[in-house]
Enzyme design. Structure first.
Site, mmCIF file in Angstrom:
data_model
loop_
_atom_site.group_PDB
_atom_site.id
_atom_site.type_symbol
_atom_site.label_atom_id
_atom_site.label_comp_id
_atom_site.label_asym_id
_atom_site.label_seq_id
_atom_site.Cartn_x
_atom_site.Cartn_y
_atom_site.Cartn_z
ATOM 1 N N VAL A 79 29.587 30.544 38.386
ATOM 2 C CA VAL A 79 29.777 31.979 38.120
ATOM 3 C C VAL A 79 30.461 32.637 39.313
ATOM 4 O O VAL A 79 31.377 33.453 39.150
ATOM 5 C CB VAL A 79 28.428 32.658 37.800
ATOM 6 C CG1 VAL A 79 28.571 34.167 37.729
ATOM 7 C CG2 VAL A 79 27.843 32.109 36.503
ATOM 8 N N HIS A 80 30.053 32.256 40.519
ATOM 9 C CA HIS A 80 30.644 32.800 41.735
ATOM 10 C C HIS A 80 32.132 32.439 41.810
ATOM 11 O O HIS A 80 32.978 33.284 42.145
ATOM 12 C CB HIS A 80 29.888 32.247 42.947
ATOM 13 C CG HIS A 80 30.324 32.786 44.258
ATOM 14 N ND1 HIS A 80 30.257 34.115 44.612
ATOM 15 C CD2 HIS A 80 30.836 32.139 45.353
ATOM 16 C CE1 HIS A 80 30.705 34.277 45.834
ATOM 17 N NE2 HIS A 80 31.064 33.092 46.312
ATOM 18 N N ALA A 81 32.470 31.200 41.502
ATOM 19 C CA ALA A 81 33.863 30.759 41.522
ATOM 20 C C ALA A 81 34.689 31.531 40.490
ATOM 21 O O ALA A 81 35.814 31.964 40.779
ATOM 22 C CB ALA A 81 33.947 29.257 41.262
#
Length: 108
Positions: free
Chosen positions: A75-77
Protein backbone atom coordinates in the site's frame (compact mmCIF):
# COMPACT_ATOMS: atom_id res chain seq x y z
CA UNK A 1 7.22 -15.32 -11.71
CA UNK A 2 8.97 -12.48 -9.92
CA UNK A 3 9.72 -12.31 -6.22
CA UNK A 4 6.85 -10.30 -4.70
CA UNK A 5 8.85 -8.67 -1.92
CA UNK A 6 11.63 -7.58 -4.28
CA UNK A 7 9.13 -6.20 -6.78
CA UNK A 8 7.29 -4.20 -4.13
CA UNK A 9 10.56 -2.75 -2.82
CA UNK A 10 11.68 -1.86 -6.35
CA UNK A 11 8.33 -0.17 -7.00
CA UNK A 12 8.79 1.82 -3.79
CA UNK A 13 12.36 2.84 -4.64
CA UNK A 14 11.57 3.92 -8.21
CA UNK A 15 8.46 5.85 -7.19
CA UNK A 16 10.26 7.51 -4.29
CA UNK A 17 13.21 8.48 -6.48
CA UNK A 18 10.85 9.91 -9.09
CA UNK A 19 9.09 11.96 -6.42
CA UNK A 20 12.43 13.36 -5.22
CA UNK A 21 13.48 14.20 -8.79
CA UNK A 22 10.22 16.02 -9.39
CA UNK A 23 10.51 18.12 -6.24
CA UNK A 24 14.08 18.94 -7.22
CA UNK A 25 12.89 19.95 -10.71
CA UNK A 26 10.42 22.36 -9.16
CA UNK A 27 13.12 23.96 -7.00
CA UNK A 28 15.44 24.28 -9.98
CA UNK A 29 12.73 25.85 -12.14
CA UNK A 30 11.88 28.27 -9.38
CA UNK A 31 15.51 29.48 -9.56
CA UNK A 32 15.29 29.71 -13.36
CA UNK A 33 17.48 26.65 -13.96
CA UNK A 34 15.24 25.14 -16.63
CA UNK A 35 17.75 22.85 -18.32
CA UNK A 36 18.59 21.18 -15.00
CA UNK A 37 14.87 21.01 -14.20
CA UNK A 38 14.26 19.24 -17.52
CA UNK A 39 16.91 16.65 -16.66
CA UNK A 40 15.16 15.98 -13.35
CA UNK A 41 11.80 15.69 -15.14
CA UNK A 42 13.28 13.07 -17.46
CA UNK A 43 14.75 11.16 -14.50
CA UNK A 44 11.34 11.18 -12.87
CA UNK A 45 9.62 10.05 -16.05
CA UNK A 46 11.98 7.06 -16.29
CA UNK A 47 11.45 6.18 -12.62
CA UNK A 48 7.69 6.40 -12.91
CA UNK A 49 7.86 4.26 -16.04
CA UNK A 50 9.83 1.56 -14.22
CA UNK A 51 7.51 1.71 -11.20
CA UNK A 52 4.44 1.55 -13.44
CA UNK A 53 5.85 -1.52 -15.22
CA UNK A 54 6.33 -3.24 -11.87
CA UNK A 55 2.81 -2.28 -10.85
CA UNK A 56 1.48 -3.77 -14.10
CA UNK A 57 3.36 -7.02 -13.43
CA UNK A 58 1.87 -7.17 -9.93
CA UNK A 59 -1.61 -6.60 -11.31
CA UNK A 60 -0.99 -9.39 -13.82
CA UNK A 61 0.14 -11.71 -11.03
CA UNK A 62 -3.00 -10.94 -9.07
CA UNK A 63 -5.34 -11.52 -12.02
CA UNK A 64 -8.08 -9.69 -10.11
CA UNK A 65 -8.41 -12.68 -7.82
CA UNK A 66 -6.57 -11.58 -4.68
CA UNK A 67 -3.54 -13.74 -5.44
CA UNK A 68 -1.15 -10.97 -4.34
CA UNK A 69 -1.34 -10.43 -0.59
CA UNK A 70 -2.00 -6.82 0.33
CA UNK A 71 0.57 -5.67 2.86
CA UNK A 72 1.28 -2.31 4.40
CA UNK A 73 4.47 -2.01 2.33
CA UNK A 74 2.53 -2.70 -0.89
CA UNK A 75 0.00 0.00 0.00
CA UNK A 76 2.88 2.34 0.85
CA UNK A 77 4.56 1.65 -2.51
CA UNK A 78 1.30 2.25 -4.38
CA UNK A 79 0.84 5.50 -2.46
CA UNK A 80 4.34 6.65 -3.47
CA UNK A 81 3.62 5.87 -7.12
CA UNK A 82 0.28 7.66 -7.08
CA UNK A 83 1.85 10.73 -5.46
CA UNK A 84 4.77 10.74 -7.90
CA UNK A 85 2.37 10.61 -10.84
CA UNK A 86 0.31 13.46 -9.39
CA UNK A 87 3.40 15.56 -8.68
CA UNK A 88 4.60 14.89 -12.24
CA UNK A 89 1.41 16.33 -13.69
CA UNK A 90 1.52 19.39 -11.43
CA UNK A 91 5.27 19.93 -11.76
CA UNK A 92 5.08 19.90 -15.55
CA UNK A 93 2.45 22.65 -15.50
CA UNK A 94 4.17 24.65 -12.76
CA UNK A 95 7.53 24.56 -14.53
CA UNK A 96 5.86 25.85 -17.69
CA UNK A 97 4.40 28.69 -15.64
CA UNK A 98 7.84 29.49 -14.18
CA UNK A 99 9.20 29.64 -17.75
CA UNK A 100 6.62 32.27 -18.61
CA UNK A 101 7.46 34.53 -15.67
CA UNK A 102 9.79 37.46 -16.24
CA UNK A 103 13.40 36.59 -15.25
CA UNK A 104 13.82 36.73 -11.49
CA UNK A 105 10.10 36.84 -10.70
CA UNK A 106 10.01 33.27 -9.35
CA UNK A 107 13.12 33.60 -7.20
CA UNK A 108 12.23 33.97 -3.55
Amino acid sequence: MMDLETSVMELLVHAGSARSSLLSALQLARRGEFEAASVRLEEAKAGIGRAHSLQTELIGMDEGCGKVPVSLILVHAQDHLMNAMLIQDLATDMIELYRRLPQGAGND
